[in-house]
Design a protein around this motif. Sequence first.
Motif, mmCIF file in Angstrom:
data_model
loop_
_atom_site.group_PDB
_atom_site.id
_atom_site.type_symbol
_atom_site.label_atom_id
_atom_site.label_comp_id
_atom_site.label_asym_id
_atom_site.label_seq_id
_atom_site.Cartn_x
_atom_site.Cartn_y
_atom_site.Cartn_z
ATOM 1 N N PRO A 1 0.834 -1.198 0.000
ATOM 2 C CA PRO A 1 0.000 0.000 0.000
ATOM 3 C C PRO A 1 0.876 1.257 0.000
ATOM 4 O O PRO A 1 2.012 1.206 0.485
ATOM 5 N N PRO A 2 0.360 2.369 -0.540
ATOM 6 C CA PRO A 2 1.161 3.602 -0.605
ATOM 7 C C PRO A 2 1.566 4.116 0.778
ATOM 8 O O PRO A 2 2.527 4.851 0.908
ATOM 9 N N ASP A 3 0.842 3.714 1.837
ATOM 10 C CA ASP A 3 1.178 4.200 3.184
ATOM 11 C C ASP A 3 2.207 3.298 3.879
ATOM 12 O O ASP A 3 2.437 3.412 5.083
ATOM 13 N N ASN A 4 2.806 2.367 3.107
ATOM 14 C CA ASN A 4 3.854 1.484 3.651
ATOM 15 C C ASN A 4 3.377 0.464 4.679
ATOM 16 O O ASN A 4 4.183 -0.131 5.390
ATOM 17 N N GLY A 5 2.052 0.287 4.803
ATOM 18 C CA GLY A 5 1.544 -0.828 5.602
ATOM 19 C C GLY A 5 1.613 -2.103 4.768
ATOM 20 O O GLY A 5 2.334 -2.156 3.764
ATOM 21 N N LEU A 6 0.877 -3.123 5.189
ATOM 22 C CA LEU A 6 0.771 -4.348 4.392
ATOM 23 C C LEU A 6 -0.699 -4.643 4.180
ATOM 24 O O LEU A 6 -1.531 -4.362 5.051
ATOM 25 N N TYR A 7 -1.027 -5.250 3.041
ATOM 26 C CA TYR A 7 -2.429 -5.586 2.787
ATOM 27 C C TYR A 7 -2.870 -6.794 3.598
ATOM 28 O O TYR A 7 -2.138 -7.783 3.731
ATOM 29 N N MET A 8 -4.093 -6.700 4.135
ATOM 30 C CA MET A 8 -4.745 -7.818 4.817
ATOM 31 C C MET A 8 -6.166 -7.926 4.269
ATOM 32 O O MET A 8 -6.768 -6.920 3.925
ATOM 33 N N PRO A 9 -6.715 -9.167 4.210
ATOM 34 C CA PRO A 9 -8.123 -9.285 3.807
ATOM 35 C C PRO A 9 -9.022 -8.637 4.858
ATOM 36 O O PRO A 9 -8.732 -8.715 6.053
ATOM 37 N N ASP A 10 -10.117 -8.014 4.408
ATOM 38 C CA ASP A 10 -11.031 -7.344 5.341
ATOM 39 C C ASP A 10 -11.642 -8.329 6.331
ATOM 40 O O ASP A 10 -11.853 -7.996 7.492
ATOM 41 N N THR A 11 -11.979 -9.518 5.840
ATOM 42 C CA THR A 11 -12.448 -10.541 6.780
ATOM 43 C C THR A 11 -11.572 -11.771 6.593
ATOM 44 O O THR A 11 -11.270 -12.167 5.467
ATOM 45 N N LEU A 12 -11.170 -12.375 7.716
ATOM 46 C CA LEU A 12 -10.318 -13.551 7.626
ATOM 47 C C LEU A 12 -11.198 -14.779 7.450
ATOM 48 O O LEU A 12 -12.111 -15.013 8.241
ATOM 49 N N PRO A 13 -10.948 -15.546 6.395
ATOM 50 C CA PRO A 13 -11.825 -16.677 6.126
ATOM 51 C C PRO A 13 -11.680 -17.811 7.142
ATOM 52 O O PRO A 13 -10.619 -17.999 7.737
ATOM 53 N N VAL A 14 -12.788 -18.540 7.319
ATOM 54 C CA VAL A 14 -12.820 -19.731 8.164
ATOM 55 C C VAL A 14 -13.378 -20.848 7.285
ATOM 56 O O VAL A 14 -14.339 -20.623 6.544
ATOM 57 N N LEU A 15 -12.756 -22.021 7.325
ATOM 58 C CA LEU A 15 -13.325 -23.157 6.582
ATOM 59 C C LEU A 15 -14.410 -23.795 7.436
ATOM 60 O O LEU A 15 -14.222 -23.993 8.643
ATOM 61 N N ASP A 16 -15.553 -24.100 6.816
ATOM 62 C CA ASP A 16 -16.685 -24.537 7.641
ATOM 63 C C ASP A 16 -16.577 -26.022 8.008
ATOM 64 O O ASP A 16 -15.674 -26.735 7.573
ATOM 65 N N SER A 17 -17.530 -26.477 8.820
ATOM 66 C CA SER A 17 -17.426 -27.817 9.397
ATOM 67 C C SER A 17 -17.445 -28.899 8.325
ATOM 68 O O SER A 17 -16.881 -29.976 8.520
ATOM 69 N N SER A 18 -18.049 -28.614 7.166
ATOM 70 C CA SER A 18 -18.063 -29.653 6.128
ATOM 71 C C SER A 18 -16.642 -29.971 5.657
ATOM 72 O O SER A 18 -16.330 -31.104 5.300
ATOM 73 N N PHE A 19 -15.761 -28.959 5.675
ATOM 74 C CA PHE A 19 -14.355 -29.213 5.341
ATOM 75 C C PHE A 19 -13.677 -29.999 6.466
ATOM 76 O O PHE A 19 -12.978 -30.993 6.221
ATOM 77 N N TRP A 20 -13.904 -29.583 7.712
ATOM 78 C CA TRP A 20 -13.170 -30.204 8.830
ATOM 79 C C TRP A 20 -13.702 -31.599 9.159
ATOM 80 O O TRP A 20 -13.121 -32.304 9.967
ATOM 81 N N GLN A 21 -14.834 -32.003 8.531
ATOM 82 C CA GLN A 21 -15.265 -33.395 8.680
ATOM 83 C C GLN A 21 -14.464 -34.333 7.776
ATOM 84 O O GLN A 21 -14.307 -35.507 8.082
#
Length: 433
Positions: free
Chosen positions: A24-44
């Motif tokens: 980013p131009p302000d010298n920070g780092l990009y992060m996703p606005d919401t951090l994804p979670v894999l749902d229970s169907s994946f963790w089964q």
Amino acid sequence: MLYHSTNNPSHQVDLKEAILRSLPPDNGLYMPDTLPVLDSSFWQIWRELSFQEIGIAVADAFFGEDVPPQALVDIVEGTLSFDAPLVTLGPGDHILELFHGPTLAFKDFGARFMARLMAWLTRDDDRELTVLVATSGDTGGAVASAFHNVPGTRVIILYPQGKVSGLQEKQLTALGGNITALEIQGTFDDCQALVKSAFLDRELAETLNLTSANSINLARLVPQSFYYIHAARQLPEGVKPTFVIPSGNFGNLTAGLLAMQLGLPVEHFVAATNKNDVVPEFLRSGQYNPRPSVPTISNAMDVGAPSNFVRMQALFGGSWDAMKSRISGMTFTDDQTRAAIRTVKALHQYEIDPHGAVGWLAAQKWRASHPTSPTITLETAHPAKFPDVMENELGPNSIEIPARLAILAQREKVATLLPADKAAFRDWLVSFK
Ligand SMILES: *Cc1c(COP(=O)(O)O)cnc(C)c1O
């Protein structure tokens, strides 16, 4: 999905900008606005999935809103053309080998994914994407290999004359095709300054459709979370691993935190460093004091101001207590690292590289106080990349050079010699077809 800068949550951009702009131009780092979670169907079913299937599910969780399913499948399958085997040295002592890619280090995962995602994001652009990268050695090799023959892209690598190893130079200069190497009569800092001057030259940057491929690019982190899940599922059901990560810029560790955020059961993380121990010191004391790096034999971790630290802080909401409840820091000297290389060979007939050796030391220390917690230590590079250290500890010809490296060593170096001069570099770029 929108992305924001760690320095300014209201500075939001879309995926294409976050990936192609990288910083980013302000010298920070990009992060996703919401951090994804894999749902229970994946963790089964996650324990039954292949490495590729895990990669596709994770990539979909991060990028599925913006990239259609088939394109994501192609990107992940193109990235994961090699395995990441889990090797067991002794009870609870596991090593995750991340060096089976073309340039023999874990950076292949991130670089290959980024190359393919960038090519997809620019698929409708009528101009080629030009990736400009300065390297002191390893990163340039991984980036060159990752973009080699990727349609619609070309790479220009700047490296300091006489300051990279012979094999590293071949990795930068012998690929040909869409990879061009510039041998700069100067230092790594000169190379970086030249790259920066090109990006600051708006007109030139626009005409050449320039992008950068540095290690803070978000597209390099996400694929590194694939192998945490892939490794954990190989332990017996219900067993939670402690991951031990030999660290420099802390991209790998940050990717582990993303995997935990996705829902992966993790006991703990151990950040293992050489004498460049800014983060272990922070975890111990709460004081963050970035400082110039000092050279060690695990030189890919010689970082005095780790660039992903701000992402780690963001993931813990800025709380030191929260971070240290999940991550412990440990630091080791070169003498301890050398002894560990010999010990691992003597005890287990296993050749561990200097970076992995720092991790292995931390894993032994962790299990000494947590005997029921198995460790998975990330082995970040193949020992053949560090012939001097390895032969010093294990004797001459103790390490077999993998065929893919030996082949490159025989190919011809092709590079253009340039002075460390901005005007000369600009002239060269303007006439570059
Ligand atoms: C880049 C690198 C590291 C450090 O990884 P970070 O993600 O920067 O912490 C460790 N080992 C090797 C071999 C590397 O190339």
